[in-house]
Design an enzyme around this catalytic site. Structure first.
Site, PDB file in Angstrom:
ATOM      1  N   ASP A 328       4.230   2.255   5.677  1.00 17.09           N
ATOM      2  CA  ASP A 328       5.032   3.407   5.299  1.00 17.09           C
ATOM      3  C   ASP A 328       4.572   4.591   6.142  1.00 17.09           C
ATOM      4  OD1 ASP A 328       6.868   4.988   4.013  1.00 17.09           O
ATOM      5  OD2 ASP A 328       6.139   4.589   1.996  1.00 17.09           O
ATOM      6  N   GLU A 529       9.812  12.014  -3.627  1.00 18.25           N
ATOM      7  CA  GLU A 529       8.402  11.627  -3.510  1.00 18.25           C
ATOM      8  C   GLU A 529       7.500  12.633  -4.222  1.00 18.25           C
ATOM      9  OE1 GLU A 529       7.232   9.863   0.217  1.00 18.25           O
ATOM     10  OE2 GLU A 529       9.301   9.454   0.762  1.00 18.25           O
TER      11      GLU A 529
END
Length: 845
Positions: A328, A529
């Site tokens: 990621d 997020e």
């Protein structure tokens, strides 16, 4: 804190033993499985994937691999981002893949056309197979975060976010959504989607809660299987030219971090890790997912990106995953001892592809080649990683498929937001709605009435769609950015007016003629997020603007229907009390008319669609009840998992819920202005003292000020500011309503920020707070900036007494105003108003 006293046996008993057994049959180890897996507990299954190993594929992979140079191999495991890589870079190095992050577009144009996307895909593809510079003809592939439809592309169908889909509990619907998404992605020439997210959220303070389908692993497991099938296709359609590669993410435990801290530490036992957090991989890998994304989080202090046990022993060897593991967003750089530019530990642990946005890909490529030459990364480990990438490319037919521009769906603008896809999304909206309260059966509504529609989410497609909507955070959008979509108000107006009724939009709830009923649409601002992490679950803590609207309408004896837009369950007891009916609408996406479908009858009073959605997350009974999950030993939510009224069912909530918020034993909390992102309710504006523009892009200019986002600790968590000296420039962080900072002033508070000076100021730089006409105190910080060590982050704290006004900072609109007439370049990060700062750098007392 995470509650580990979970009735695991009860959860496992409900997981569907038949499916788990089918996925867990013994299988022989492959020849490539070299490490001992005896230490991996038996409850981790040996997956029987529906995409079987094929000797012909393996021979093709080996034939390609044996002729590759070291440099070509390393290029296959480097994935740069389109902001930071050019077509010529692709021609020179032949990267195995590349991505566009949230808010990254072809030509840096938010409104890039479908053809613009295809053109970039075609250019990158042709460069990758051009062997004139790197000697390689291996086609590259493009990955994108299409997490609720093709959400980066203007005009695409935006489906409800995962939390809403979990409430529908309909795997067949999920496969339809995934298939429609695949078609729209394929139309732009993209090969690969970073979905599904299979996190099982255990703490609803987590900013990615809405990316999870449920707190229940059963739903997550079944949905993972369905979405992988929908994206990649079934039977002869498997990875055809109308399908895309899927990515099951984030392996593993991202939804179970302490305190709901994004990218934090998961302290679950290994059995809990499997039984709760790994069920999505049981479903997704069984369906044949070809890639898995490693998670940012740690497990018992070890970053998953660097965990050989989890990535290699568990995922690849025990579970038998033969695709590739992609990192990621610079996640490898978070491993102790690593940086974004160098991380052999990640590859050695089992990461196969570095996701490396920013210019860090250049040194990472060079360093990785050197580390293989030096034996730091074994040649066998590199070969295994490249073999996995090639295996997926061969399975996907990338060597035989036409180039992106020549594929059958490429450039088909009619597929983007296709009516059939929008109808699937509208159906999903209807099925996702959960009715929490319906006093006196105020719902359903007859459409022929006089309807007042209030609330700032009523006519706001961007807000109803949430984060990961065109931009990463889902901010900076307006309704014109969603051609073909409909706001919730637009859906209500169409339904009401077609039946002879009247629908009036009034954001603040004011009216001239008393309506028969009011529908108030309100909720969370978009976030993504860690920018959405919360301290507790109280809605509009300290700023109950929406509650004021509800109370005003109730006081006028108008029936109130609340439609709540949110990415998680929140403590809304006051709002529930002020509502006659209350609907959890989650983040419904671009097809807002799906809400009117359920709220209203037809002209004759017949129900068109009933409420069928059920809570896939437990609803909290207090602001601090963030970890209430079905199966907990002390399970006592306000509304339980699986709750949801249908028409005709009596409300079960008390007529007057407790609205008291217990006093916190903790001290006054810091007020965050910039914490990863600009925090609600603040906005960032730049320009001159007389003309300010709201920053809505990662690179933004207004007058003498230029601003861009930059990465310090995590993605886009700092702001680089440049004053060009052509006029007086000003940067503000502010809100439309004043903030009372007297508690901070009385407790030795300070404005605290981290500063990185790139070019020392040539003129004065003043820092002030805007408290209205009677507030003008400021302090010149240019001397402090000039004395700072250049090219180094340092903390600047300014005593709040420097900004004191006659009202004692009772009404601060802009807690940070930075002004300069000269040239200066500096970056800001971690901006707070903090109490109890005993020794500020700048003191005015």
């Amino acid at each position: 804190m995470m509650n580990h006293n979970i009735k695991l046996s009860a959860i496992i008993a409900a997981l569907g033993i038949g499916m788990l057994s089918a996925c867990s049959e013994p299988q022989q180890k492959s020849d490539s499985e070299t490490q001992d897996t005896a230490a991996v507990p038996d409850y981790w299954p040996r997956i029987q994937p529906e995409v079987k190993s094929d000797p012909a594929v393996e021979q093709r992979v080996n034939d390609i691999l044996k002729d590759m140079t070291l440099e070509q191999k390393v290029a296959q495991i480097i994935q740069p981002e389109i902001k930071d890589v050019t077509v010529e870079d692709m021609r020179r190095y032949g990267f195995g893949s590349y991505l566009n992050g949230g808010g990254a577009f072809p030509n840096n144009d938010k409104h890039a056309s479908v053809q613009d996307w295809v053109n970039l895909a075609e250019s990158m593809y042709q460069a990758s197979i051009d062997d004139s510079l790197d000697g390689s003809r291996i086609p590259t592939m493009w990955g994108t975060d299409a997490v609720h439809g093709h959400n980066n592309v203007i005009g695409a169908t935006l489906f409800p976010h995962n939390i809403g889909l979990g409430a529908a509990n309909n795997p067949a619907l999920i496969e339809e959504i995934a298939n429609a998404t695949a078609k729209e992605v394929a139309a732009t020439g993209i090969d690969w989607i970073f979905a599904p997210t299979v996190a099982v959220t255990r703490d609803d303070r987590w900013g990615r809660t809405y990316e999870a389908y449920s707190e229940d692993p059963r739903i997550v497991r079944d949905y993972s299987y369905a979405i992988v099938k929908g994206l990649q296709g079934r039977g002869e359609d498997f990875l055809s030219q109308t399908q895309v590669l899927s990515t099951v993410k984030h392996f593993v435990g991202d939804g179970g971090t302490q305190g709901g801290d994004d990218q934090g530490d998961n302290l679950a036992t290994e059995k809990e890790l499997y039984e709760i957090h790994a069920q999505g991989y049981v479903g997704g890998l069984t369906a044949g997912a070809q890639s898995v994304m490693a998670s940012f989080n740690s497990w018992h202090g070890e970053k998953v990106h660097g965990s050989e046990y989890l990535l290699t022993k568990v995922l690849k060897e025990r579970m038998g995953f033969d695709g590739f593991v992609v990192g990621d967003w610079n996640g490898h750089g978070q491993i102790p001892g690593c940086t974004n530019e160098s991380c052999p530990d990640a590859i050695n642990a089992g990461l196969d592809v570095f996701m490396v946005p920013t210019q860090a890909w250049k040194p990472l490529l060079t360093n990785t080649i050197a580390q293989v030459k030096e034996g730091i990364i074994p040649q066998s480990r590199l070969d295994d990683a490249v073999r996995r990438v090639l295996r997926v490319k061969v399975r996907a037919g990338l060597f035989e498929k036409p180039s992106p521009a020549q594929r059958p769906l490429a450039g088909d603008t009619g597929l983007i937001g296709h009516p059939e896809h929008r109808e699937i999304a509208r159906k999903a909206v209807r099925q996702s709605l959960v009715l929490l309260k319906n006093e006196q059966q105020v719902l359903p509504l007859r459409p022929g009435q006089r309807i007042l529609v209030a609330g700032d989410a009523a006519d706001n497609i961007g807000k109803q769609s949430g984060g990961w909507t065109i931009t990463w955070q889902g901010t900076g959008n307006e309704n014109a950015d969603f051609p073909g979509g409909s706001s919730i108000y637009q859906g209500i107006r169409e339904t009401v007016e077609s039946a002879g009724g009247q629908a009036t939009l009034s954001v603040d709830g004011s009216f001239e003629e008393k309506p028969d009923v009011a529908i108030v649409v309100f909720g969370e601002e978009p976030y993504a997020e860690g920018n959405g992490d919360l301290a507790n679950l109280e809605y509009q803590r300290g700023n109950k603007q929406d509650l004021a609207i509800l109370k005003k309408l109730k006081a006028a004896e108008i029936p109130v229907v609340s439609v709540f837009i949110s990415g998680r369950p929140l403590w809304v007891n006051p709002e529930l009390n002020a509502s006659d009916a209350f609907v959890a609408a989650w983040l419904p996406g671009s097809e807002g008319q799906g809400i009117a479908d359920v709220l209203f009858t037809d002209k004759a009073g017949n129900i068109r669609y009933d409420f069928t959605g059920k809570l896939s997350f437990s609803w909290p009974a207090s602001p601090d009840q963030a970890t209430v999950n079905v199966g907990d030993s002390d399970y006592a939510p306000l509304l339980p998992y699986g709750f949801g009224l249908s028409y005709g069912e009596a409300s079960t909530l008390d007529s007057q819920l407790n609205e008291e918020v217990a006093s916190s034993a903790t001290a006054l909390e810091a007020l965050a202005l910039l914490e990863n992102a600009i925090r609600a309710p603040w906005s960032l504006t730049v320009g001159t003292p007389d003309s300010q523009s709201t920053v809505n892009k990662s690179i933004f200019s207004s007058g003498p000020v230029k601003l861009r986002t930059m990465d310090r600790f995590v993605q886009e968590d700092a702001r680089a500011i440049s004053f060009d000296g052509s006029a007086i420039g000003e940067v503000r962080i502010g809100a439309p309503f004043p903030q009372d900072l007297r508690d901070y002033l009385e407790r030795n508070g300070a404005l605290v920020m981290d500063v990185f000076v790139t070019q020392a100021p040539e003129d004065s730089v003043t820092l002030s707070m805007d408290c209205g006409p009677e507030c003008g105190a400021s302090v010149d910080i240019s001397g402090h900036l000039q004395k700072m060590e250049p090219q180094s982050w340092q903390t600047l704290s300014v005593d709040l007494s420097c900004f004191r006004d006659a009202q004692g900072l009772a009404g601060v609109f802009n807690p940070l105003v930075l002004t300069s007439a000269g040239k200066a370049e500096l970056s800001l990060s971690k901006i707070y108003v903090r109490p109890n700062v005993t020794d500020p750098v700048v003191s005015c007392q």
